[in-house]
Design an enzyme around this catalytic site. Structure first.
Site, PDB file in Angstrom:
ATOM      1  N   ASP A 191      -2.896   5.243  -3.323  1.00 48.28           N
ATOM      2  CA  ASP A 191      -3.371   6.437  -2.393  1.00 48.28           C
ATOM      3  C   ASP A 191      -2.000   7.519  -2.101  1.00 48.28           C
ATOM      4  O   ASP A 191      -2.230   8.295  -1.499  1.00 48.28           O
ATOM      5  CB  ASP A 191      -3.618   5.614  -1.229  1.00 48.28           C
ATOM      6  CG  ASP A 191      -4.933   5.333  -1.344  1.00 48.28           C
ATOM      7  OD1 ASP A 191      -5.869   5.638  -2.219  1.00 48.28           O
ATOM      8  OD2 ASP A 191      -5.520   4.721  -0.241  1.00 48.28           O
ATOM      9  N   TRP A 245       0.880  -1.089   0.085  1.00 46.79           N
ATOM     10  CA  TRP A 245       0.061  -0.061   0.155  1.00 46.79           C
ATOM     11  C   TRP A 245       0.808   1.273   0.222  1.00 46.79           C
ATOM     12  O   TRP A 245       2.152   1.342   0.643  1.00 46.79           O
ATOM     13  CB  TRP A 245      -0.902  -0.044   1.357  1.00 46.79           C
ATOM     14  CG  TRP A 245      -1.736   1.222   1.284  1.00 46.79           C
ATOM     15  CD1 TRP A 245      -2.798   1.657   0.527  1.00 46.79           C
ATOM     16  CD2 TRP A 245      -1.788   2.203   2.361  1.00 46.79           C
ATOM     17  NE1 TRP A 245      -3.149   2.679   0.778  1.00 46.79           N
ATOM     18  CE2 TRP A 245      -2.800   3.198   2.018  1.00 46.79           C
ATOM     19  CE3 TRP A 245      -0.936   2.426   3.547  1.00 46.79           C
ATOM     20  CZ2 TRP A 245      -2.958   4.348   2.520  1.00 46.79           C
ATOM     21  CZ3 TRP A 245      -1.161   3.552   4.299  1.00 46.79           C
ATOM     22  CH2 TRP A 245      -2.191   4.524   3.871  1.00 46.79           C
ATOM     23  N   ASP A 295     -14.445   1.457  -5.348  1.00 46.46           N
ATOM     24  CA  ASP A 295     -13.447   1.370  -4.517  1.00 46.46           C
ATOM     25  C   ASP A 295     -13.419  -0.207  -3.778  1.00 46.46           C
ATOM     26  O   ASP A 295     -14.389  -0.841  -3.849  1.00 46.46           O
ATOM     27  CB  ASP A 295     -13.357   2.280  -3.232  1.00 46.46           C
ATOM     28  CG  ASP A 295     -12.048   2.762  -2.745  1.00 46.46           C
ATOM     29  OD1 ASP A 295     -11.035   1.764  -3.035  1.00 46.46           O
ATOM     30  OD2 ASP A 295     -11.922   3.424  -2.076  1.00 46.46           O
ATOM     31  N   ASP A 334     -16.227  11.829  -3.006  1.00 50.27           N
ATOM     32  CA  ASP A 334     -15.556  10.595  -2.537  1.00 50.27           C
ATOM     33  C   ASP A 334     -16.385  10.196  -1.334  1.00 50.27           C
ATOM     34  O   ASP A 334     -17.639  10.483  -1.029  1.00 50.27           O
ATOM     35  CB  ASP A 334     -14.039  10.874  -2.312  1.00 50.27           C
ATOM     36  CG  ASP A 334     -13.301   9.808  -2.439  1.00 50.27           C
ATOM     37  OD1 ASP A 334     -13.144   8.859  -1.388  1.00 50.27           O
ATOM     38  OD2 ASP A 334     -12.524   9.621  -3.658  1.00 50.27           O
TER      39      ASP A 334
HETATM   40  C1  DGJ Z   1      -9.310   4.442  -0.581  1.00 42.96           C
HETATM   41  C2  DGJ Z   1      -9.295   5.020  -1.931  1.00 42.96           C
HETATM   42  O1  DGJ Z   1      -7.865   4.732  -2.367  1.00 42.96           O
HETATM   43  C3  DGJ Z   1      -9.140   6.564  -1.242  1.00 42.96           C
HETATM   44  O2  DGJ Z   1      -8.724   7.250  -2.702  1.00 42.96           O
HETATM   45  C4  DGJ Z   1     -10.314   6.953  -0.796  1.00 42.96           C
HETATM   46  O3  DGJ Z   1     -11.429   6.774  -1.844  1.00 42.96           O
HETATM   47  C5  DGJ Z   1     -10.582   6.186   0.265  1.00 42.96           C
HETATM   48  N1  DGJ Z   1     -10.487   4.801   0.020  1.00 42.96           N
HETATM   49  C6  DGJ Z   1     -12.071   6.521   0.726  1.00 42.96           C
HETATM   50  O4  DGJ Z   1     -12.344   5.727   1.801  1.00 42.96           O
END
Ligand code: DGJ
Length: 755
Positions: free
Chosen positions: A548, A199, A478, A366
């Site tokens: 992320d 991650w 997601d 989001d």
């Molecule tokens: C994980 C995603 O990768 C982020 O960009 C965001 O959307 C969060 N989840 C929201 O919980």
């Protein structure tokens, strides 16, 4: 082109620049002769016919009739039980316990085009785009049939492989291992390159020399994962980004997978890719069939870039949904890093207003818009809008966004549920996990069992309603946890080890239905960033949230590595705030843009409280990106200098007509008394003359100082042979209009235009 010679029983699969050749042996086994740079079509290939004529000492020979030894033969299919001791491509068990099978050639068929697979993510080819070959092999004793499938995309130098097993026998079969393809290279003097990560550190380049023994790169996480992307490359030690031989292999699959690279004591290299064989067993009743995911094979003699460009072309032109092929993607603003869960109607409106003023085209709301979603512990599953936060609901926000002339996008995480939701209370049996055991959470959430059609139907209806009411133009899909407690209350006990694969089939069924219902909605796949960045998801969703990690310097490596397989049009790349939320580094706003521009651009920062200078800078960036959008998203991408090995990274994107290129130069740390810099340029037209200019940018957002003005005229061959020689960097003394002030994490974009 696929050519078969009856007299020699040789198959030749030829693309624009490659050849893949194999032959049916007298025994009925298929031996590989060659894969690599294109060679002419012939009836026979004496030069390629390098086989052991007698069996090496203490080998098992295939039969009493000859010394033929499977263990030292390059094979299209490796089967355990008849003396091939390498990892089998296929491993089966009959009801009586038998595990020895002998699949031999029966017949084949060649046809134009290629159909989509019915249940899996796959490529579809028209009659003009490609050809397909299916070879039927049969195990005489059991009657079981195996189809080896090949399709070829000439223009992209791509071969697509898969296998289908049909149980024509009288009893049930258990499939314990079934890979998508088998390639036995005669040699092993290769480097293995894979993409490893975690991650916020996805797809880093992992390179080492092959040695004897077996290497497995895999995921047991239920998703393709950021551990090891379902991709690998074999290259000669002398191969560089732009020169030398590189073989690329990738799987069109989004679940647990396995890539195996085995160098045998005889120096052969066996490569396989497919569904993860650990904790996998598939019951195949008489009359049933099993189809593997498709794998993509490519070769280039033009280095890693050549290999990548083949993948890129395949993805852009043949894999992603038709509507989105070569269609420009909007610049978006996403509120996640700007607000996290802390927003209301007015804050969102203010963000939309700023986005509009800056020239941004799509606003994405989001996580956090639905009931009880003020943190990541509650709310997933019911998908009921939170009217306390959004007084006019999602429809109200969507309406406002549309009124401002922007497109509207929404975040969803449909595969998940939190405890405490109505859905969880009503259907505890829909959760993945054993009913008598406590299921381990991931990000406080649980996975819905997509092997169950009722769950798929529920999600399809729930999501379709939301998408229709909000008139969404974009969806961020997601998926934020890996699998645990693999058990389905829906599947029979003897099918529990089918779960991981059946989940992926269920996911593809759901995605297939939604994409069909909403063909013009732009879907972006996401899984805690890039935890499911694979060819399978791209078959439904044309782009993926790369990571992320939005820190520009971390992105040097992430985007560089990702581009080994995936084109710029698939990589979501956002400009975030000055201080990275992931690594706490401060980077210049221009570098954040200069990196994100090599992808599908977005802004994910507090757009309300920008300084005037920042506002001005972003407006200029947005304008620049719009002007060169097609180049940034669909141009031919070349990596030139790696951030994994250098303080400077260089990459270039060029339009296919060689009229326009943009070259990115990025520095990690500022050095004292730096040397004169030099940047290579590739693939311009030698005879043409070009104008080269540095994009006018601010030195940083604190001062109003502009970057040096660098503008020269040069011929293509000058640039190709001598490269770009930018002005000297800041050296501690004497600054004038020509000093290149990069500093830590500084960067420049050079625009090269044909005159
Ligand atoms: C994980 C995603 O990768 C982020 O960009 C965001 O959307 C969060 N989840 C929201 O919980």
């Amino acid at each position: 082109m696929i050519k078969y010679h009856e007299t020699t029983q040789i198959f030749h699969i030829q693309t624009k620049n490659t050849s893949y050749i194999f032959k049916v042996l007298e025994t009925g086994h298929i031996t590989q002769l060659y894969y690599g740079e294109k060679i002419g079509i012939k009836e026979n290939y004496d030069a390629l016919n390098q086989q052991y004529v007698s069996a090496p000492g203490n080998s098992t020979v295939y039969s009493t009739k000859s010394d033929f030894c499977l263990n030292v033969t390059p094979l299209e299919l490796g089967i355990y039980g008849k003396g091939d001791y390498r990892e089998p491509t296929l491993h089966l068990q009959e009801d009586d316990g038998n595990r020895t099978f002998d699949f031999l050639y029966v017949s084949h068929e060649i046809h134009e085009g290629k159909e989509k697979l019915s249940e899996l993510a796959s490529v579809e080819l028209s009659e003009e785009d490609g050809q397909s070959l299916t070879i039927l092999l049969k195990d005489e004793v059991s009657g079981v049939k195996l189809y080896l499938k090949y399709s070829v995309i000439d223009a992209a130098n791509i071969i697509i492989r898969s296998m289908e097993l049909v149980n024509n026998g009288s009893g049930p079969l258990k499939i314990q291992r079934m890979m998508s393809f088998n390639w036995d290279d005669r040699y092993s003097d290769y480097d293995l390159i894979s993409l490893e990560g975690q991650w916020i550190r996805e797809r880093h380049i992992n390179k080492y020399a092959l040695k004897k023994g077996r290497i497995v790169l895999d995921s047991k996480k239920g998703v393709s994962s950021s551990d090891y992307n379902p991709f690998l490359c074999l290259a000669k030690k002398t191969t560089t980004e732009c020169t030398g031989k590189a073989y690329g292999f990738a799987l069109i699959y989004s679940g647990s997978h396995e890539s195996s690279v085995e160098v045998t004591p005889y120096g052969f290299t066996r490569i396989q890719m497919g569904i993860q064989s650990f904790d996998f067993e598939w019951l195949l009743k008489p009359g049933d069939f099993f189809q593997t995911p498709e794998a993509v094979l490519t070769f280039s003699a033009k280095g890693f870039n050549g290999m990548s460009q083949n993948f890129h072309q395949m993805i852009n032109d043949y894999l992603i949904p038709k509507y989105w092929r070569r269609r420009e993607r909007p610049i978006l603003a996403n509120n996640w890093e700007a607000t996290y869960f802390d927003f209301d109607h007015n804050k969102i409106k203010a963000l939309v207003d700023s986005a509009k003023e800056l020239g941004i085209e799509l606003f994405v709301l989001d996580d956090g818009w639905f009931m009880n979603r003020n943190n990541d512990r509650h709310g997933l599953g019911d998908w009921i809008v939170d009217y306390d936060k959004l007084e006019n609901g999602i429809d109200g926000i969507a309406h406002y966004v549309h009124q401002q002339g922007l497109q509207f996008g929404l975040w969803v995480e449909p595969e998940m549920v939190n405890k405490g939701t109505a859905l969880y209370r009503k259907h505890p049996e829909w959760i993945v996990g054993h009913p008598r055991r406590e299921v381990s959470p991931g990000r406080n959430q649980y996975i819905l069992d997509l092997t169950n059609d009722a769950v798929i139907d529920y999600l399809e209806e729930k999501l379709s309603n939301i998408f229709e009411h909000a008139k969404v133009d974009y969806i961020k899909w997601d998926m934020n946890r890996n699998f645990s407690d693999l058990y389905s209350s829906w599947l029979e006990p003897e099918r529990q080890q089918e779960f991981a694969h059946r989940y992926v089939l269920g996911l593809y069924k759901l995605l297939g239905r939604l994409v069909k219902r909403f063909p013009k909605v732009l879907f972006e796949s996401c899984s805690s960033g890039g935890n499911r960045f694979d060819l399978g998801m791209l078959a439904y969703m044309p782009q993926t949230w790369t990571s992320d990690n939005t820190d520009a310097v971390a992105r040097y490596k992430i985007q560089y590595g990702t581009s080994y397989v995936f084109p710029l049009s698939t990589m979501g790349a956002h400009v975030s705030g000055r201080k990275s939320h992931q690594v706490l580094r401060k980077t210049p706003l221009e570098t954040r843009f200069n990196v994100a521009a090599f992808g599908v651009l977005g802004y994910e920062l507090d757009l309300i409280n920008l300084s005037n200078t920042e506002r001005e800078m972003i407006k200029e960036q947005v304008e620049f990106y719009k002007k060169h959008r097609s180049l940034f998203q669909f141009g031919d991408f070349n990596r030139l200098q790696s951030p994994f090995e250098n303080n400077h990274m260089h990459w270039q994107v060029l339009d296919p007509d060689k009229r326009e290129a943009i070259l990115g130069e990025y520095q990690q740390l500022q050095e004292a008394s730096p040397v004169l810099d030099h940047i290579d340029v590739v693939n311009l037209e030698e005879e043409a003359s070009y104008h080269l200019a540095c994009r006018k940018q601010h030195v940083d957002e604190e001062t109003r100082m502009m970057s040096e003005s660098f503008s020269i005229h040069a011929s293509g061959d000058e640039l190709l042979k001598a490269g770009i020689r930018p002005f000297t960097q800041f050296m501690g003394v004497g600054v004038d209009a020509y000093t290149r002030i990069l500093g830590d994490f500084g960067s420049r974009l050079y625009l090269i235009e044909k005159e």
